[in-house]
Design an enzyme around this catalytic site. Sequence first.
Site, PDB file in Angstrom:
ATOM      1  N   GLU A  49       0.812  -1.225   0.000  1.00  0.00           N
ATOM      2  CA  GLU A  49       0.000   0.000   0.000  1.00  0.00           C
ATOM      3  C   GLU A  49       0.843   1.271   0.000  1.00  0.00           C
ATOM      4  O   GLU A  49       0.420   2.309  -0.503  1.00  0.00           O
ATOM      5  CB  GLU A  49      -0.964   0.018   1.191  1.00  0.00           C
ATOM      6  N   PHE A 111     -10.832  -7.485  14.327  1.00  0.00           N
ATOM      7  CA  PHE A 111      -9.793  -7.930  13.388  1.00  0.00           C
ATOM      8  C   PHE A 111      -9.573  -6.854  12.315  1.00  0.00           C
ATOM      9  O   PHE A 111     -10.525  -6.360  11.719  1.00  0.00           O
ATOM     10  CB  PHE A 111     -10.213  -9.246  12.734  1.00  0.00           C
ATOM     11  N   GLN A 112      -8.320  -6.516  12.094  1.00  0.00           N
ATOM     12  CA  GLN A 112      -7.926  -5.486  11.131  1.00  0.00           C
ATOM     13  C   GLN A 112      -8.628  -4.154  11.373  1.00  0.00           C
ATOM     14  O   GLN A 112      -8.952  -3.433  10.443  1.00  0.00           O
ATOM     15  CB  GLN A 112      -8.150  -5.964   9.680  1.00  0.00           C
ATOM     16  N   LYS A 161     -17.545  -1.178   6.447  1.00  0.00           N
ATOM     17  CA  LYS A 161     -18.053  -2.143   5.483  1.00  0.00           C
ATOM     18  C   LYS A 161     -19.582  -2.125   5.386  1.00  0.00           C
ATOM     19  O   LYS A 161     -20.150  -2.139   4.294  1.00  0.00           O
ATOM     20  CB  LYS A 161     -17.570  -3.542   5.882  1.00  0.00           C
ATOM     21  N   MET A 469      24.172   9.930   2.120  1.00  0.00           N
ATOM     22  CA  MET A 469      23.874  11.168   2.832  1.00  0.00           C
ATOM     23  C   MET A 469      24.195  11.017   4.315  1.00  0.00           C
ATOM     24  O   MET A 469      24.757  11.913   4.946  1.00  0.00           O
ATOM     25  CB  MET A 469      22.410  11.559   2.617  1.00  0.00           C
TER      26      MET A 469
END
Lengths: 555, 174
Positions: A49, A111-112, A161, A469
């Site tokens: 993602e 969950f999630q 959802k 760097m």
Amino acid sequence: MEITAAEALVKCLEKEQVEVVFGYPGGAILPVYDALYHSSIRHVLVRHEQGAAHAADGYARATGRVGVCLATSGPGATNLITGIANAYMDSVPLVLITGQVPTSQVGTDAFQEVDITGITMPITKHNYLVKDASQLPRIVKNAFHIASTGRPGPVLIDLPKDVAQTVIKFQYPETVQLRGYKPTYRGHRNQIAEAARLIARAERPVIYAGGGILNSNASEELLALAETINAPVTNTFMGLSSFPGDHPLFLGMLGLHGTRAANLAVTNCDLLIALGARFDDRVTGNIAQFAPQAGVIHVDIDPAEIGKNVPVHVPIVGDVKLVLQDLLARLEKRIDNRWLEQVEAWKRQYPLSCGPDNGKLKPQYVVQKLHEITGGEAMVATDVGQHQMWVAQYYRFKRPGSLISSGGLGAMGFGLPAAMGAQIGQPDRLVVLVVGDGGFQMTMQELATIVEQELPIKIIILNNFVLGMVRQLQQVYCEGRYMAVEFKFHPDFETLARAYGIRSYTLRTKEEVDKYLPEALSAPGTVLVNCLVSAEENVNPMVPAGKSISEAIDC
Amino acid sequence: MMRHTLAVLVENNPGVLARVAGLFSRRGFNIDSLAVGRTENPAVSRMTIVVEGDARVLEQVTKQLHKLVDVIKISDVTAEEYVDRELVLIKVSVDPAHRGEVMQIADIFRARIVDLGRRTLTLECTGNDGKINAFEESLRPYGIKELVRTGKIAMLRGARFTGLQDNGTKEEVQ
């Protein structure tokens, strides 16, 4: 029309003329993906993602349109965060849609489940948790409006959802109703008149132009201003490409790794014209000694930026394009060559230099060569680190909006997915990614997406087996105690490219670069060029911490 | 350092308090007190925020607050003529022998006794900062068991008001 909120969401995206979304599916976002099944919107399935957020960001920067991302709840949403923070820092318009657990489970550590609106509050321009499905079309309309107007930024919509599955009467709103959000576009007339008076009186003006020029498409007006008043122009990193890199009035970038000419001009100027720039710490160095003799005109669309870091004599809140148009109408041609001669002398006296030849391939040389071959016309994406600064210094951009890079956040791993988004947005342009070996490995899983989407990106890895760097910082600030910066192992990038079916080159010398880089850049399809470069290079000049920008050193 | 009293009108949306509070903490602004509740319009809430800082801090506070989409209007009433009030509930431990004294103090401050226990008195008092502080100080010797303040609320005097209607903030944007 009675449809589910998820279907309404897709219809809203179509109404907003979204042509592509970057995303990754999951349980909570399932209804939205189901609705996408029947849509003509292109979905780009990324490999992580974070890649989706950076790709949407690169797409938005390359096109000036809103980048759109889809992710599921929980880990899907948290994986977007670096990308959201990056877009927020660089004022990039994104709309991010995340799935959420059903409303009955919100707050139960389901969950999630993660409180993504809570988490992203400090890194979004605004965010929404949709509780009432009938409000979704209004929320999407508002989200696109907020993301793309005023000072652009990311807006997140969290969609539970069950809300997504609720049937609603769909109607897309025509107008936006936001009583708490009204950006100012036109600059104040009296302030603009005052700015014109200061400019007419100034003996040593400098134009300091930032990313706001690109956001408001004001490059033409910037050029007209510079040529009308004959003032030298310096760009912030974010402003690069807004002014032609080969123009005689151009000073290059200012600040930490800016040119000495730019830093000296700002330090000695009597009028600083700040346009869509925010006096960031990388630009100002020791802020008490920044432009100490100058009156300051500051034009910005975000009132909170004006007076935040430095006192301002003429504040002008507005869209920099419109403000410059109004300002230009009040200005007369100014010809005073003494200041320009001084600035020219600094440019001649302090050219950029990459030090003596050490027999190894210099990364700076690769960037110079890239500029030469492409004539400054390419769209160049970078990652973060030394190579990014070398692009800023040595690639002289001709076309506005051609640098795709993480400025404010400095997020390594940005380059590859951002280049992907940029190439999707600009399929006909040559998109080149210049990336370090560190940042490349942070998001190189997106190579698969690039191949899958048949994107002809040219990837140039400036591979020095070191986090350059940080190594430079350890050299300067830690007396050369190099800790955790050297890579003892890299995969063979050429073999890796072969695994993805990508044509590749490994270049070790100047001669090989001269011979193969033009071929690599004109070859069809994705190309990976692994340049094995000298590890001892530093980005010079460099302003040591706490010093004035006029006190740059070479290290 | 000066104290400023801001009257902030916000959309009565969930999370708006978190947005405002989060903004103050991450930008390093100090909130002295914050009181919030809905207004005559149920879609709009009003926050009274007392913030400490010099002119530059206050300018940033105001500008950053304005950037929140849910913030509709901000008025700094500090320099205006305004009424401000705060309510305090104080539970004092008093044995019956001292009850009279405490009740006298309550009388002086025009406080009300709202609860009486065997060894405690609970008092309610409203007023501005100074009065509430003085009330608290005079009860301290008796032993304050518990104290709760609402935070300050403020309103302009006379016909002027900091409501929504006086600057046409309801127009639509294209």
